[in-house]
Design an enzyme around this catalytic site. Structure first.
Site, mmCIF file in Angstrom:
data_model
loop_
_atom_site.group_PDB
_atom_site.id
_atom_site.type_symbol
_atom_site.label_atom_id
_atom_site.label_comp_id
_atom_site.label_asym_id
_atom_site.label_seq_id
_atom_site.Cartn_x
_atom_site.Cartn_y
_atom_site.Cartn_z
ATOM 1 N N LYS A 180 -21.142 -16.607 43.033
ATOM 2 C CA LYS A 180 -20.293 -15.143 42.928
ATOM 3 C C LYS A 180 -20.638 -14.661 41.026
ATOM 4 O O LYS A 180 -20.490 -15.520 40.015
ATOM 5 C CB LYS A 180 -18.572 -15.449 42.462
ATOM 6 C CG LYS A 180 -18.001 -14.475 41.831
ATOM 7 C CD LYS A 180 -16.788 -14.482 41.982
ATOM 8 C CE LYS A 180 -15.579 -13.348 41.864
ATOM 9 N NZ LYS A 180 -16.051 -12.899 40.437
ATOM 10 N N ARG A 207 -8.724 -5.878 50.722
ATOM 11 C CA ARG A 207 -8.896 -7.298 50.228
ATOM 12 C C ARG A 207 -8.585 -8.027 51.671
ATOM 13 O O ARG A 207 -7.344 -8.772 51.383
ATOM 14 C CB ARG A 207 -8.073 -6.976 48.308
ATOM 15 C CG ARG A 207 -7.960 -8.167 47.880
ATOM 16 C CD ARG A 207 -7.051 -8.039 46.513
ATOM 17 N NE ARG A 207 -6.925 -7.340 46.071
ATOM 18 C CZ ARG A 207 -7.652 -6.927 45.003
ATOM 19 N NH1 ARG A 207 -9.248 -8.023 45.545
ATOM 20 N NH2 ARG A 207 -8.662 -5.885 44.139
HETATM 21 N N1 LIG Z 1 -21.751 -13.057 46.258
HETATM 22 C C1 LIG Z 1 -20.804 -12.308 46.037
HETATM 23 N N2 LIG Z 1 -20.187 -11.705 47.325
HETATM 24 C C2 LIG Z 1 -19.445 -10.716 47.338
HETATM 25 N N3 LIG Z 1 -18.940 -10.273 45.895
HETATM 26 C C3 LIG Z 1 -20.231 -10.608 44.907
HETATM 27 C C4 LIG Z 1 -20.840 -11.959 44.640
HETATM 28 N N4 LIG Z 1 -21.248 -11.984 43.845
HETATM 29 C C5 LIG Z 1 -20.412 -11.812 42.931
HETATM 30 N N5 LIG Z 1 -19.658 -11.025 43.427
HETATM 31 C C6 LIG Z 1 -18.813 -9.276 42.568
HETATM 32 O O1 LIG Z 1 -17.914 -10.053 42.633
HETATM 33 C C7 LIG Z 1 -16.512 -8.695 42.516
HETATM 34 C C8 LIG Z 1 -15.208 -9.763 43.461
HETATM 35 O O2 LIG Z 1 -14.560 -10.205 42.626
HETATM 36 P P1 LIG Z 1 -14.180 -10.032 41.028
HETATM 37 O O3 LIG Z 1 -12.818 -10.892 40.631
HETATM 38 O O4 LIG Z 1 -14.960 -10.113 39.938
HETATM 39 O O5 LIG Z 1 -13.365 -8.576 41.206
HETATM 40 P P2 LIG Z 1 -13.121 -7.328 40.090
HETATM 41 O O6 LIG Z 1 -13.611 -6.886 40.338
HETATM 42 O O7 LIG Z 1 -12.127 -8.250 38.643
HETATM 43 O O8 LIG Z 1 -12.194 -7.079 41.671
HETATM 44 P P3 LIG Z 1 -10.316 -7.845 41.900
HETATM 45 O O9 LIG Z 1 -10.303 -8.156 40.427
HETATM 46 O O10 LIG Z 1 -9.983 -6.473 42.089
HETATM 47 O O11 LIG Z 1 -11.026 -7.952 43.241
HETATM 48 C C9 LIG Z 1 -17.053 -8.166 43.430
HETATM 49 O O12 LIG Z 1 -16.991 -6.304 43.689
HETATM 50 C C10 LIG Z 1 -19.045 -8.036 43.024
HETATM 51 O O13 LIG Z 1 -18.279 -7.461 42.325
HETATM 52 MG MG LIG Z 2 -17.076 -9.335 38.674
#
Ligand SMILES: Nc1ncnc2c1ncn2[C@@H]1O[C@H](COP(=O)(O)OP(=O)(O)OP(=O)(O)O)[C@@H](O)[C@H]1O
Ligand SMILES: [Mg+2]
Ligand SMILES: [Mg+2]
Length: 615
Positions: A283, A454
């Site tokens: 991630k 989600r």
């Molecule tokens: N391998 C991956 N697959 C999907 N998303 C990824 C990956 N690596 C990084 N991301 C990022 O992680 C995000 C999801 O987790 P994150 O906790 O950062 O969400 P956020 O932007 O805070 O939004 P939310 O908290 O509303 O889910 C995705 O929107 C994407 O930008």
């Molecule tokens: Mg992020």
């Protein structure tokens, strides 16, 4: 039941009134469906404009045109039209807390204008209101303020009854009548089914089935193609039955990204994916990028919030055509854009990426290099891939693109099967400067791409929260407390809130004073001092015991980590939903992480998400 009288804008206004006066979902749906039905039958040409007025928008969301006329401009217009001083209007606002009501009361107590109500030419119509709003939203530059005030005055002069209230609130970008977009979609679907001649002939059970199918269709179409500019004409032309055929994922129009569900432990993850083939991906900690290549060769990149980031990333636009293989003509690619150290060939933290310029970026002047990590392919050469399994989409992605060192890469992944493997891959991801893992189901119906959801088919597993809250929260700053000691010239602590879309209100969740560097505090002070309001907004839910020294317009979202959540008698997050009616949820030991430039206040963590964390 609602009486629909008068010209169109007044009818719409009466519908708004009816909707605002109830909290019952079904009643709201009945009012709006009936209004849409009338519009479809009597003036279908106004349907699109009507819909936009209901949604308090002037164009598709992804075009990012904000209405949001500032309070001071509106006060000026109201004062001039009603012959009051701006001070008087301000005083009223302080008392009533809703500029819409102030506009209505000032307007309606003013006798001299009432003679105008007899003049039918001056009455508001839906197209007139819509076009004026669109014009106001598009005005920029030096003289725009005066032009805006004039345009607003013209509208206000023609207003009657409750119209000034809804008009003013709409211009502020805060209609707030309890009408969620999902409800609007449901009503639109129902109205189209019910105006179909065949519908009346159906048996009751069949009618319900038709309605449910139509709602499912419209929701799914909208998440692929979030543009009423496309959907409404298609509906008017071919009805709901042919909608899917006319409206499909289209490169150039961003779709709402699929989101992940937070988890608190590896066993949590394994319970969730049991019985499925799944994959673990790194991630990455950057910014989401949805890259579109149109049939005509144009490339665009959109943010998590569907904002057009094309001018921010000329370097990406340039390289993506090298990464695409010759036969890859049109596509939609889901990626994470991450800051990259070109010398050491390693990932850099999000903080580095956030220093990159947003506008007018020239390639030669770029200081922060980025590498692109692709994780999904949603569209390829004229065909939507959303209904294919992740395994198939991934294969097509790997076949259609090639990696370029330091520039473009597929996300790192393994197909782990047990706790030990996942744990060691998680450790590896952290060492590589990632946030943790994304665990995704690979095959079967659960692995299709679910726009805007989600989903439990995508799980995020972050290192530091394995034993705590699971994920950070994104909260809105609604107030501040003056600093003491070293912090006397800035705000020293802040009041934060989550968002409850059901009640359209911000619910306080904690006071925060930790995690800020001196320069953070200065930045926050300089930005927020302009956003102070004399009174809390009527849609803040707070307790007197937590009253801050100053209140703000909801304008910024902060990412915050917490050690835990607890039931609270004074904070209002998810009020009444996790314990007794009078209690909410608050964060324990909240710590500021960063500003979320990519989220608007209404994209903040919702009270429902808060409930999910605590339960
Ligand atoms: N391998 C991956 N697959 C999907 N998303 C990824 C990956 N690596 C990084 N991301 C990022 O992680 C995000 C999801 O987790 P994150 O906790 O950062 O969400 P956020 O932007 O805070 O939004 P939310 O908290 O509303 O889910 C995705 O929107 C994407 O930008
Ligand atoms: Mg992020
Ligand atoms: Mg997050």
């Amino acid at each position: 039941m609602l009486v629909l009288i008068g010209k169109k804008a007044n009818r719409l206004c009466k519908t708004f009134e009816a909707i605002e006066s109830t909290t019952k979902r079904l009643e709201i749906q009945e009012y709006l469906t009936s209004f849409f039905k009338h519009t479809i039958e009597l003036s279908p040409g106004n349907l699109l404009e009507t819909l936009y007025l209901c949604l308090n928008r002037v164009c598709p969301e992804y075009e990012n045109v904000e209405l949001g006329i500032g309070e001071s401009l509106l006060i000026k217009a109201i004062a001039e039209v009603t012959g009051r001083t701006t001070q008087k209007v301000k005083n009223e606002l302080a008392k009533v807390g809703d500029l819409g009501k102030v506009a209505r009361d000032s307007k309606n107590s003013q006798k001299s204008i009432s003679s105008m109500f007899g003049n039918r030419d001056k009455l508001l119509t839906v197209p007139k209101v819509f076009n004026s709003m669109k014009k106001i939203a598009s005005l920029t530059g030096h003289s725009s303020q005066d032009l805006k005030v004039k345009e607003i005055q013209n509208l206000l002069i023609s207003c009657r009854d409750e119209e000034p209230k809804f008009l003013t609130r709409s211009l502020e970008g805060k209609l707030r009548i309890g009408l969620a977009e999902q409800t609007v979609l449901i009503c639109l679907a129902q109205a189209f089914v019910m105006t179909d001649k065949e519908y009346e002939k159906l048996a009751k059970a069949k009618k319900t089935e038709e309605l449910n199918n139509a709602i499912k269709t419209i929701k799914s179409v909208y998440s692929e193609l979030p543009s009423y500019d496309k959907i409404v004409p298609a509906l008017l032309k071919g009805g709901i039955k042919n909608l899917r055929e006319h409206c499909k994922l289209t490169p150039g129009i961003p779709l709402k990204p699929m989101l992940a569900h937070p988890t608190k432990s590896i066993t949590d993850v394994l319970d969730s994916v049991e019985g499925h083939k799944f994959t673990c991906e790194f991630k990455y900690d950057g910014e989401r990028g949805q890259i579109h290549r149109l049939e005509d060769g144009t490339t665009k990149i959109f943010s998590r919030n569907l904002e057009d980031n094309t001018v921010k990333y000329p370097d990406i636009i340039e390289r993506i055509s090298k990464a695409a293989k010759t036969n890859t003509k049109s596509y939609v690619l889901d990626c994470e854009v991450v800051a990259w150290d070109l010398e050491k060939h390693i990932l850099l933290p999000f903080q580095v990426l956030s220093t990159r310029k947003r506008k007018d970026v020239k390639e030669a002047e770029i200081k922060v290099s980025v590498c692109l990590f692709a994780f999904d392919l949603l569209y390829l050469n004229g065909e939507s891939l959303l209904k294919k399994s992740l395994e198939e989409r991934r294969k097509l992605m790997n076949d259609s693109f090639q990696e370029i060192e330091d520039e473009f890469s597929f996300v790192q992944n393994i197909n782990a099967t047990n706790i030990e493997e996942i744990q060691s891959y998680l450790d590896e991801s952290i060492k590589a400067n990632c946030e943790g893992l994304m665990v995704k189901i690979l095959d079967g119906l659960e692995s299709t791409y679910e726009p805007s959801k989600r989903s439990r088919n995508w799980l995020k597993l972050k290192k530091d929260y394995l034993s705590g809250v699971g994920d950070s929260l994104d909260l809105v700053v609604v107030g501040a407390f003056y600093g003491r000691g070293k912090r006397t010239n800035v705000y020293g602590a802040f009041l934060l809130a989550c968002y409850d879309p059901e009640h359209e209100e911000y619910q306080t969740i904690c006071k925060i004073g930790t995690g800020f560097s001196d320069s953070d505090l200065e930045t926050h002070f300089n930005y927020l001092k302009e956003k102070e309001t004399s009174e809390p907004k009527s849609y803040f839910n707070y307790d007197k015991g937590t009253k801050p020294d100053v209140w703000f317009e909801p304008c910024q979202v902060w990412e915050v980590k917490a050690a835990d959540l607890s039931i609270s008698p004074i904070y209002k997050a998810a009020i009444g939903q996790v314990s007794e009616a009078s209690k909410g949820v608050s964060l324990r030991f909240p710590r500021f992480i960063r500003i979320r430039e990519d989220k608007k206040p209404e994209d903040a963590t919702t009270s429902e998400q808060v409930i999910n964390i605590i339960c």
